[in-house]
Scaffold this active site. Structure first.
Site, short mmCIF file in Angstrom:
data_model
loop_
_atom_site.label_atom_id
_atom_site.label_comp_id
_atom_site.label_asym_id
_atom_site.label_seq_id
_atom_site.Cartn_x
_atom_site.Cartn_y
_atom_site.Cartn_z
N GLY A 29 0.81 -1.21 0.00
CA GLY A 29 0.00 0.00 0.00
C GLY A 29 0.84 1.26 0.00
O GLY A 29 2.07 1.23 0.10
N GLY A 77 -5.60 -2.56 -1.01
CA GLY A 77 -4.62 -2.78 -2.08
C GLY A 77 -4.71 -4.15 -2.71
O GLY A 77 -3.84 -4.52 -3.51
N GLU A 110 -1.10 -10.83 2.78
CA GLU A 110 -0.83 -10.06 4.00
C GLU A 110 -1.10 -10.90 5.25
O GLU A 110 -0.31 -10.88 6.20
CB GLU A 110 -1.67 -8.79 4.02
CG GLU A 110 -1.19 -7.74 3.02
CD GLU A 110 -2.12 -6.56 2.87
OE1 GLU A 110 -1.70 -5.55 2.29
OE2 GLU A 110 -3.29 -6.64 3.32
#
Length: 234
Positions: A40, A108, A114
């Site tokens: 991001g 994002g 993540e």
């Protein structure tokens, strides 16, 4: 608890606040370590700052193709997650974070990777500006990565919870994630119990990852404010 870092911010722009917290996150990077790196615009500021100490670290595990490209362009070695048993720290941003360290992430489109990298880390340090701090998660559209054939059913399940799900587009076509799947963005939710909500939605057939980070919540948040960087601990 809060511990303001004595660094005056003045009338900084949101972009400058992102730079401030990105630089502040370097204090959590130990020499000789492999660092978990998120995705991001705020994380990009951290990656840029990380380049200044690249000679002190082994490298990074990245949560997206975009972050991998940026890391490599700055001369930071990138390791596959399967090469690493654990990480001391994972640095990433958030679309929302509450007062307990629970987050909404996935703006994002990298939420699945993540969560994988966050699960490898002993500590999650969130970097964000103060606009991301909320009392209850749900104001920001909730990203959910799904298998395309399940879109209609999952949309109905969110409707039963009061949410409105829409497929995220890139141009006039569904956005395709790094994992080859699609995303739903869900509005109209108030997530008062993030852990229970993450548990529930994760069990729905066809859901790859829901963008509520309650199991992999932050232990620390570096929050950029008009008064400087505040350190929130959970």
């Amino acid at each position: 608890m809060t511990n303001p870092i004595s660094q005056a911010a003045g009338a900084l722009s949101q972009d400058e606040l992102k730079t401030l917290v990105g630089q502040a996150a370097l204090q959590y990077v130990a020499p000789g370590e492999i660092v978990g790196v998120g995705t991001g615009s705020t994380v990009n500021k951290f990656i840029d700052a990380l380049a200044s100490i690249r000679h002190l670290i082994k490298g990074a595990v990245s949560s997206s193709e975009a972050s991998t490209l940026r890391l490599k362009a700055l001369g930071i070695p990138v390791f596959d997650a399967n090469e690493v048993a654990e990480l001391s720290v994972y640095i990433d941003g958030a679309d929302e974070i509450d007062g307990h360290g629970n987050m909404i992430k996935g703006g994002g489109a990298a939420l699945t990777r993540e969560k994988i990298v966050a699960a490898l880390a002993n500590q999650f340090v969130c970097i964000a500006d103060e606009s991301k701090l909320v009392q209850t998660l749900g104001r920001y559209p909730l990203p959910v990565e799904i298998i395309p054939m399940a879109a209609q059913r999952i949309t109905q399940q969110f409707a039963a919870l009061g949410g409105r799900a829409q497929v995220r587009l890139k141009g006039d076509q569904p956005l395709v994630t790094d994992n080859g799947q699609i995303l739903l963005d869900v509005t109209g939710l108030q997530i008062s119990d993030p852990l229970a909500f993450e548990t529930l939605v994760s069990q729905w057939p066809g859901v790859v990852t829901v963008g509520v980070f309650a199991y992999q919540k932050a232990q620390v948040c570096l929050l950029g404010t008009a008064r400087g960087v505040k350190t929130l601990t959970f």
